[in-house]
Design a protein around this motif. Structure first.
Motif, PDB file in Angstrom:
ATOM      1  N   LEU A   1      29.973  11.270  61.161  1.00 23.01           N
ATOM      2  CA  LEU A   1      30.910  10.761  62.167  1.00 23.01           C
ATOM      3  C   LEU A   1      31.667  11.891  62.849  1.00 23.01           C
ATOM      4  O   LEU A   1      31.887  11.859  64.061  1.00 23.01           O
ATOM      5  CB  LEU A   1      31.891   9.773  61.535  1.00 23.01           C
ATOM      6  N   THR A   2      32.056  12.883  62.087  1.00 22.94           N
ATOM      7  CA  THR A   2      32.764  14.031  62.664  1.00 22.94           C
ATOM      8  C   THR A   2      31.894  14.759  63.674  1.00 22.94           C
ATOM      9  O   THR A   2      32.362  15.164  64.737  1.00 22.94           O
ATOM     10  CB  THR A   2      33.219  14.992  61.546  1.00 22.94           C
ATOM     11  N   SER A   3      30.611  14.900  63.363  1.00 23.77           N
ATOM     12  CA  SER A   3      29.711  15.646  64.252  1.00 23.77           C
ATOM     13  C   SER A   3      29.216  14.819  65.437  1.00 23.77           C
ATOM     14  O   SER A   3      28.646  15.366  66.375  1.00 23.77           O
ATOM     15  CB  SER A   3      28.508  16.173  63.467  1.00 23.77           C
TER      16      SER A   3
ATOM     17  N   GLN B   1      30.992  12.767  67.578  1.00 23.29           N
ATOM     18  CA  GLN B   1      32.045  12.240  68.447  1.00 23.29           C
ATOM     19  C   GLN B   1      31.699  12.243  69.935  1.00 23.29           C
ATOM     20  O   GLN B   1      32.356  11.572  70.714  1.00 23.29           O
ATOM     21  CB  GLN B   1      33.366  12.960  68.187  1.00 23.29           C
ATOM     22  N   GLU B   2      30.648  12.921  70.335  1.00 21.01           N
ATOM     23  CA  GLU B   2      30.226  12.885  71.746  1.00 21.01           C
ATOM     24  C   GLU B   2      29.231  11.762  72.021  1.00 21.01           C
ATOM     25  O   GLU B   2      28.933  11.471  73.174  1.00 21.01           O
ATOM     26  CB  GLU B   2      29.605  14.235  72.143  1.00 21.01           C
TER      27      GLU B   2
ATOM     28  N   ARG C   1      27.742   7.793  72.031  1.00 21.76           N
ATOM     29  CA  ARG C   1      28.280   6.466  72.291  1.00 21.76           C
ATOM     30  C   ARG C   1      27.223   5.425  71.951  1.00 21.76           C
ATOM     31  O   ARG C   1      26.028   5.633  72.157  1.00 21.76           O
ATOM     32  CB  ARG C   1      28.712   6.300  73.756  1.00 21.76           C
TER      33      ARG C   1
ATOM     34  N   MET D   1      37.844   6.475  58.350  1.00 19.87           N
ATOM     35  CA  MET D   1      37.426   6.933  59.687  1.00 19.87           C
ATOM     36  C   MET D   1      37.158   5.789  60.671  1.00 19.87           C
ATOM     37  O   MET D   1      36.260   5.845  61.490  1.00 19.87           O
ATOM     38  CB  MET D   1      36.220   7.872  59.577  1.00 19.87           C
TER      39      MET D   1
ATOM     40  N   ASP E   1      39.082   4.840  63.194  1.00 16.12           N
ATOM     41  CA  ASP E   1      39.352   5.302  64.567  1.00 16.12           C
ATOM     42  C   ASP E   1      38.178   6.090  65.125  1.00 16.12           C
ATOM     43  O   ASP E   1      37.764   5.878  66.278  1.00 16.12           O
ATOM     44  CB  ASP E   1      40.618   6.161  64.622  1.00 16.12           C
ATOM     45  N   GLU E   2      37.631   6.992  64.314  1.00 15.05           N
ATOM     46  CA  GLU E   2      36.504   7.810  64.765  1.00 15.05           C
ATOM     47  C   GLU E   2      35.268   6.951  65.032  1.00 15.05           C
ATOM     48  O   GLU E   2      34.510   7.224  65.971  1.00 15.05           O
ATOM     49  CB  GLU E   2      36.169   8.882  63.719  1.00 15.05           C
ATOM     50  N   THR E   3      35.093   5.914  64.242  1.00 12.78           N
ATOM     51  CA  THR E   3      33.944   5.025  64.443  1.00 12.78           C
ATOM     52  C   THR E   3      34.101   4.220  65.729  1.00 12.78           C
ATOM     53  O   THR E   3      33.173   4.148  66.545  1.00 12.78           O
ATOM     54  CB  THR E   3      33.789   4.079  63.240  1.00 12.78           C
TER      55      THR E   3
ATOM     56  N   GLN F   1      35.775   4.980  68.251  1.00 14.24           N
ATOM     57  CA  GLN F   1      35.693   5.915  69.379  1.00 14.24           C
ATOM     58  C   GLN F   1      34.254   6.015  69.895  1.00 14.24           C
ATOM     59  O   GLN F   1      34.024   6.255  71.079  1.00 14.24           O
ATOM     60  CB  GLN F   1      36.205   7.301  68.954  1.00 14.24           C
ATOM     61  N   LEU F   2      33.278   5.811  69.020  1.00 17.20           N
ATOM     62  CA  LEU F   2      31.862   5.917  69.392  1.00 17.20           C
ATOM     63  C   LEU F   2      31.346   4.685  70.133  1.00 17.20           C
ATOM     64  O   LEU F   2      30.231   4.690  70.634  1.00 17.20           O
ATOM     65  CB  LEU F   2      31.001   6.116  68.140  1.00 17.20           C
TER      66      LEU F   2
END
Length: 192
Positions: A107-109, A111-112, A114, A129, A131-133, A135-136
């Motif tokens: 997930l960290t890698s 982030q660009e 979608r 995570m 929020d990070e999920t 975000q995708l």
């Protein structure tokens, strides 16, 4: 109306189910969740799909069954033995990319990237995570989780985590959510 599944299961499902039992894997989504995943997958023609938590590929088989020929699915899991089962049964499908990785690292890698559809069936993407999920997720994209009703295999204290996750999802202003008393308890969210 009944809650039985009357349509055909994915072609690989029975062998995957047998291999899942033989592997002793008890965390797989049930067929009702799979049926829901397939139906929702069919709403995203040409879609970009993400599954966090491949396991042995049972849910993966349902998602693939609902996808059209122009869609792509990335499925992530950190257990190479389980992913090997999915790879052997589903790896021939050119729409599928199976990756062995820690969910948090992936997930960290990513982030660009979608996605139009995310099935979060592991801690990362659901309890960690979030929020990070989200975000995708593309606008109009679907975020799906299961196992939100009490389960016999939940560890001590997990019920409180589930309640907190539901409250967090309900409080977000960037998604609409619906909570379904179907299968093991499904929540589907759509990004505004």
């Amino acid at each position: 109306m009944t809650d039985s599944i009357t349509q055909a299961f994915p072609a690989a499902y029975k062998i995957l189910e047998d291999l899942t039992c033989a592997a002793g894997f008890t965390m797989a989504s049930d067929p009702k969740a799979g049926s829901f995943l397939r139906t929702m997958a069919a709403t995203k023609p040409g879609g970009n799909f993400l599954e966090l938590g491949t396991g042995t590929g049972l849910s993966t088989s349902w998602i693939l069954d609902g996808m059209d020929a122009h869609s792509q699915l990335i499925s992530i899991d950190n257990d190479p033995q389980l992913v090997a089962i999915a790879q052997k049964q589903l790896g021939h499908d050119e729409r599928l990319t199976l990756e062995i990785a820690d969910g948090g690292d992936w997930l960290t890698s990513a982030q660009e990237q979608r996605f139009d559809y995310i099935f979060a069936d592991t801690w990362h993407g659901k309890y960690l995570m979030l929020d990070e999920t989200l975000q995708l997720l593309n606008k109009g994209g679907l975020y799906i989780i299961d196992d939100m009703l009490p389960q016999p295999n939940w560890p001590e204290g997990h019920a409180e985590k589930a309640v907190k996750l539901v409250a967090t999802l309900e409080s977000r202003s960037d998604i609409f959510i619906t909570k379904l008393h179907w299968s093991t308890g499904i929540i589907v969210a759509t990004k505004k």
